[in-house]
Design an enzyme around this catalytic site. Structure first.
Site, PDB file in Angstrom:
ATOM      1  N   GLU A 236       4.831  13.186  -4.644  1.00 51.00           N
ATOM      2  CA  GLU A 236       4.044  13.191  -3.404  1.00 51.00           C
ATOM      3  C   GLU A 236       4.731  14.092  -2.377  1.00 51.00           C
ATOM      4  OE1 GLU A 236       3.898   9.659  -0.902  1.00 51.00           O
ATOM      5  OE2 GLU A 236       1.737   9.895  -0.708  1.00 51.00           O
TER       6      GLU A 236
ATOM      7  N   GLU B 173       0.884  -1.175   0.000  1.00 55.38           N
ATOM      8  CA  GLU B 173       0.000   0.000   0.000  1.00 55.38           C
ATOM      9  C   GLU B 173       0.910   1.210   0.000  1.00 55.38           C
ATOM     10  OE1 GLU B 173      -3.080  -0.367  -0.324  1.00 55.38           O
ATOM     11  OE2 GLU B 173      -3.645  -2.287   0.539  1.00 55.38           O
TER      12      GLU B 173
HETATM   13  P1  NAD Z   1       8.252   4.994   4.818  1.00 57.86           P
HETATM   14  O1  NAD Z   1       8.253   4.203   3.571  1.00 57.86           O
HETATM   15  O2  NAD Z   1       9.366   5.938   5.045  1.00 57.86           O
HETATM   16  O3  NAD Z   1       8.203   4.055   6.100  1.00 57.86           O
HETATM   17  C1  NAD Z   1       7.159   3.117   6.313  1.00 57.86           C
HETATM   18  C2  NAD Z   1       7.670   2.002   7.198  1.00 57.86           C
HETATM   19  O4  NAD Z   1       8.678   1.281   6.499  1.00 57.86           O
HETATM   20  C3  NAD Z   1       8.320   2.471   8.512  1.00 57.86           C
HETATM   21  O5  NAD Z   1       7.959   1.584   9.541  1.00 57.86           O
HETATM   22  C4  NAD Z   1       9.804   2.363   8.197  1.00 57.86           C
HETATM   23  O6  NAD Z   1      10.592   2.176   9.347  1.00 57.86           O
HETATM   24  C5  NAD Z   1       9.819   1.122   7.319  1.00 57.86           C
HETATM   25  N1  NAD Z   1      10.985   0.998   6.436  1.00 57.86           N
HETATM   26  C6  NAD Z   1      11.734   1.977   5.886  1.00 57.86           C
HETATM   27  N2  NAD Z   1      12.732   1.445   5.145  1.00 57.86           N
HETATM   28  C7  NAD Z   1      12.602   0.102   5.225  1.00 57.86           C
HETATM   29  C8  NAD Z   1      13.342  -0.993   4.677  1.00 57.86           C
HETATM   30  N3  NAD Z   1      14.396  -0.808   3.890  1.00 57.86           N
HETATM   31  N4  NAD Z   1      12.933  -2.240   4.966  1.00 57.86           N
HETATM   32  C9  NAD Z   1      11.854  -2.456   5.749  1.00 57.86           C
HETATM   33  N5  NAD Z   1      11.142  -1.458   6.304  1.00 57.86           N
HETATM   34  C10 NAD Z   1      11.496  -0.192   6.038  1.00 57.86           C
HETATM   35  O7  NAD Z   1       6.835   5.740   4.831  1.00 57.86           O
HETATM   36  P2  NAD Z   1       6.336   6.845   5.865  1.00 57.86           P
HETATM   37  O8  NAD Z   1       7.082   8.105   5.577  1.00 57.86           O
HETATM   38  O9  NAD Z   1       6.334   6.265   7.226  1.00 57.86           O
HETATM   39  O10 NAD Z   1       4.798   7.007   5.443  1.00 57.86           O
HETATM   40  C11 NAD Z   1       4.348   7.878   4.473  1.00 57.86           C
HETATM   41  C12 NAD Z   1       4.109   7.159   3.158  1.00 57.86           C
HETATM   42  O11 NAD Z   1       3.149   6.113   3.347  1.00 57.86           O
HETATM   43  C13 NAD Z   1       3.515   8.042   2.084  1.00 57.86           C
HETATM   44  O12 NAD Z   1       4.142   7.761   0.869  1.00 57.86           O
HETATM   45  C14 NAD Z   1       2.052   7.615   2.025  1.00 57.86           C
HETATM   46  O13 NAD Z   1       1.389   7.863   0.812  1.00 57.86           O
HETATM   47  C15 NAD Z   1       2.171   6.155   2.309  1.00 57.86           C
HETATM   48  N6  NAD Z   1       0.894   5.613   2.773  1.00 57.86           N
HETATM   49  C16 NAD Z   1       0.188   4.788   1.928  1.00 57.86           C
HETATM   50  C17 NAD Z   1      -1.050   4.281   2.329  1.00 57.86           C
HETATM   51  C18 NAD Z   1      -1.840   3.373   1.430  1.00 57.86           C
HETATM   52  O14 NAD Z   1      -2.727   2.719   1.926  1.00 57.86           O
HETATM   53  N7  NAD Z   1      -1.536   3.313   0.147  1.00 57.86           N
HETATM   54  C19 NAD Z   1      -1.557   4.600   3.589  1.00 57.86           C
HETATM   55  C20 NAD Z   1      -0.808   5.443   4.416  1.00 57.86           C
HETATM   56  C21 NAD Z   1       0.431   5.934   3.994  1.00 57.86           C
END
Ligand code: NAD
Length: 498
Positions: free
Chosen positions: A392, A260
């Site tokens: 974004e 997602e």
């Molecule tokens: P992010 O990708 O930076 O982090 C999300 C999670 O992934 C965190 O727990 C982080 O620690 C983990 N992570 C980061 N690098 C990783 C790796 N290499 N391996 C495993 N895990 C890792 O996202 P964010 O900044 O926390 O959230 C915002 C983003 O989430 C935006 O792009 C938003 O659009 C998206 N989002 C999507 C939905 C959906 O349903 N499509 C819903 C909510 C948020």
């Protein structure tokens, strides 16, 4: 605890939750957690890494292979799921408070969101009871073939900070209800409510090891979860680039992934739309949840006939939105989650100016300057080829563009890498459907703001995701579909060597 008392509650430091116990990290390391309104430290959090993931996965594996969870009677398993929902309801005020304290999301909005979190558990309990069913295929009088849905194993759940409790429960509920065991790696910027989720689930009496939480960073704890050979599933919500890294890193251990990801969703307002409702929805869709919303309508397309009037009305609203302490019920927009994210959003305002936009926004008061505030912002005179219209930003910032006719609106709306959501406003019913069909996105709302129906599929197309969660659609991911072939007659068996 009363709302007033909550404000004086000191936040204890946070531990990991592994095999039914709250524990420090193996390394003993911790990281700081900040209040986005003051940028002061709230508490410190145990920093899990590979060694803690090993422990949590071992506990979850043992609970899956040898524990009672997946083999217990469905009714009994669902009792735990309903119990978790009831316990969440008892804690709604506290969870909403922690969520606002931790993320900067206004408390009026986190309260509504958290109220829906318990429904995630009840909904999935009901879904499993009613809809986790197989199919039977009769083949003449020779065979009855039937399908079974079995739990997959250890589910690794990785969640973002923008609606933490809601998104964690959205994954934990179906994963547990279908009989899997779980290791949750919450976002490092928002550990408070994830810790409360561990407390609540612990209080439900669920068997040890069925549910585990490892706080820590993505590149260490998250990465170790993704690469662990005993983890069968990764359900991830977060940025598109992170999703892509996770897919690569999970390839060697061949995991099922559900992605997602990010969005940059269009809202198209035709001349004949209900002006006032479209305006309300447009403002809410981009400025609620501080604009840190995956399905935010961050690209507005206005038909030329109403554009001037609509932009004037938008400007008036933008200047009147209440910015303030997220713990104040009158606040409509709070501070962004973290200084790092604030810097990213602010850098896009500079890019917008360089690309030729008029950046229309309100003032940040002196009192709010200590927090990570970005005031609601309109990027006027934007064009669809600009970075600010394509990337974004994930803040309270909307690119405003115009179009002549339906063909141009659809073409511009689809001219983007993302495909999460889309919104159409028109009083021409046929056109509403036509545009909804033409938009390249997983979820479309016609004459509506983003109201969710838990029974429907949730997810995006293009760079916004892979797979669908929600309703019975999540069963394809959280269960293994097994086929059993049973001969009921004497079908032909070749007789080699006879
Ligand atoms: P992010 O990708 O930076 O982090 C999300 C999670 O992934 C965190 O727990 C982080 O620690 C983990 N992570 C980061 N690098 C990783 C790796 N290499 N391996 C495993 N895990 C890792 O996202 P964010 O900044 O926390 O959230 C915002 C983003 O989430 C935006 O792009 C938003 O659009 C998206 N989002 C999507 C939905 C959906 O349903 N499509 C819903 C909510 C948020």
């Amino acid at each position: 605890m009363s709302k007033e008392a909550l404000k004086h509650e000191k936040q204890e430091d946070i531990q990991l939750y592994i095999n039914g116990e709250f524990v420090d990290s193996v390394s003993g390391k911790t990281f700081e957690n900040f209040n986005p309104f003051t940028n002061e430290q709230v508490n410190v959090v145990a920093e899990g890494d590979k060694a803690d993931i090993e422990k949590a996965v071992a506990a979850a594996r043992e609970a899956f292979d040898n524990g009672p969870w997946r083999t217990m009677k469905l009714k009994e398993r669902m009792k735990y799921i309903y119990k978790i929902a009831d316990l969440i309801d008892e804690e709604v005020e506290r969870i909403a408070y922690l969520e606002s304290l931790d993320t900067g999301l206004p408390i009026s909005q986190t309260t509504n969101m958290v109220a829906r979190a318990s429904e995630n558990f009840r909904f999935y309990a009901r879904m499993v009871e009613a809809r986790l069913v197989g199919e039977a295929y009769q083949v003449d009088d020779e065979f009855i073939n039937y399908t079974l849905n079995t739990p997959v194993g250890v589910a690794g759940l990785i969640t973002p900070w923008n609606a933490p409790f809601m998104l964690e429960t959205w994954k934990v509920a179906p994963a547990l209800a279908t009989g899997n065991t779980v290791v949750l790696k919450p976002a490092e910027f928002s550990p408070l409510s994830a810790n409360l989720l561990a407390e609540v689930i612990d209080r439900s009496g669920i068997p040890a090891g069925v549910f585990n939480v490892v706080h820590g960073f993505g590149e260490t704890a998250g990465d170790a979860l993704v690469k662990h050979p005993d983890v069968q599933l990764i359900s991830f919500t977060g940025e598109t680039t992170t999703g892509s890294t996770i897919i690569k890193n999970s390839a060697d251990t061949l995991k099922a992934v559900s992605m997602e990801l990010g969005g940059k969703s269009p809202i198209i307002v035709f001349d004949d739309a209900d002006f006032d409702r479209a305006l309300d929805a447009c403002i809410w869709g981009i400025f609620s949840f501080n604009g840190e919303r995956c399905t935010a309508n961050s690209r507005l397309f206005l038909q030329e006939g109403i554009k001037d009037r609509f932009i004037e009305a938008l400007k008036e609203r933008v200047l009147n939105i209440n910015l303030g302490n997220p713990l104040d019920y009158n606040t409509q927009v709070g501070p962004l989650i973290h200084k790092e994210h604030y810097d990213k959003v602010v850098s896009y305002l500079q890019i917008a100016k360089e690309e030729g936009c008029e950046v229309f926004t309100s003032e940040i008061s002196e009192e709010n300057k200590k927090g990570n505030f970005v005031a609601p912002t309109l990027l006027l005179n934007a064009t669809n080829d600009m970075r600010v219209a394509q990337e974004e930003i994930f803040g309270p910032v909307m690119a405003v563009m115009t179009f002549k006719d339906e063909e141009e609106a659809v073409r511009l709306a689809n001219d983007i890498a993302y495909g999460l959501a889309g919104y159409v406003w028109t009083n021409d019913g046929k056109r509403g459907h036509r545009v909804a069909h033409a938009l390249e996105a997983g979820m479309i709302w016609v004459n509506a703001q983003n109201v969710r129906d838990l029974r429907t599929p949730f997810g995006g197309s293009k760079d916004s995701g892979i797979g669908r969660e929600g309703g019975h659609y999540g069963f394809g991911f959280y269960t293994e579909q097994k086929i059993v072939h049973v001969a009921i007659g004497n079908h032909r068996i070749p007789q080699f060597g006879k």
